[in-house]
Design a protein around this motif. Structure first.
Motif, short mmCIF file in Angstrom:
data_model
loop_
_atom_site.label_atom_id
_atom_site.label_comp_id
_atom_site.label_asym_id
_atom_site.label_seq_id
_atom_site.Cartn_x
_atom_site.Cartn_y
_atom_site.Cartn_z
N ARG A 43 37.02 42.95 35.99
CA ARG A 43 35.86 43.07 37.20
C ARG A 43 36.11 41.75 37.84
O ARG A 43 36.49 40.65 37.39
N PRO A 44 35.94 41.79 39.10
CA PRO A 44 35.89 40.51 39.92
C PRO A 44 35.14 39.31 39.39
O PRO A 44 35.76 38.10 39.36
N GLU A 45 34.13 39.36 38.73
CA GLU A 45 33.22 38.27 38.04
C GLU A 45 33.98 37.72 36.84
O GLU A 45 33.85 36.65 36.44
N GLN A 46 35.29 38.65 36.29
CA GLN A 46 35.91 37.84 35.36
C GLN A 46 37.05 37.19 35.67
O GLN A 46 37.85 36.84 34.92
N SER A 62 33.75 32.18 40.11
CA SER A 62 34.64 33.57 40.05
C SER A 62 35.03 34.23 41.61
O SER A 62 34.55 33.97 42.48
N LEU A 63 36.06 35.26 41.34
CA LEU A 63 36.52 36.00 42.36
C LEU A 63 35.35 36.37 43.25
O LEU A 63 35.27 36.61 44.43
N ALA A 64 34.41 37.09 42.42
CA ALA A 64 33.40 37.71 43.06
C ALA A 64 32.28 36.82 43.78
O ALA A 64 31.93 37.21 44.65
N ASP A 65 32.25 35.48 43.24
CA ASP A 65 31.51 34.51 43.89
C ASP A 65 31.91 33.72 44.95
O ASP A 65 31.35 33.26 46.16
#
Length: 72
Positions: A43-46, A62-65
């Protein structure tokens, strides 16, 4: 999650995937320990950018943030 934080593992980006029907997103990578060629999805947050050995002061986003694209 077991296996996602292997100190000697290196991963190479393969694809960013978004399921338009469900809205789910994930990042596909290939690699692992030296000599491995495993395909994994996270998942992007990982997903975090690589850190230099000396930068222990603060945690990276993270990539999500904080989405990032390499410029070179």
């Amino acid at each position: 999650m077991a296996g996602t934080r292997l100190k000697s593992a290196t991963w190479s980006f393969v694809a960013f995937v978004r399921n338009t029907r469900t809205g789910e997103e994930w990042v596909e990578v290939v690699g692992g320990r030296p000599g491995d060629s495993k395909t994994r999805s996270f998942r992007p947050e990982q997903v975090y950018p690589p850190r230099k050995q000396r930068s222990r002061g603060h945690a990276a986003a993270s990539l999500a943030d904080a989405p990032q694209l390499p410029l070179c």
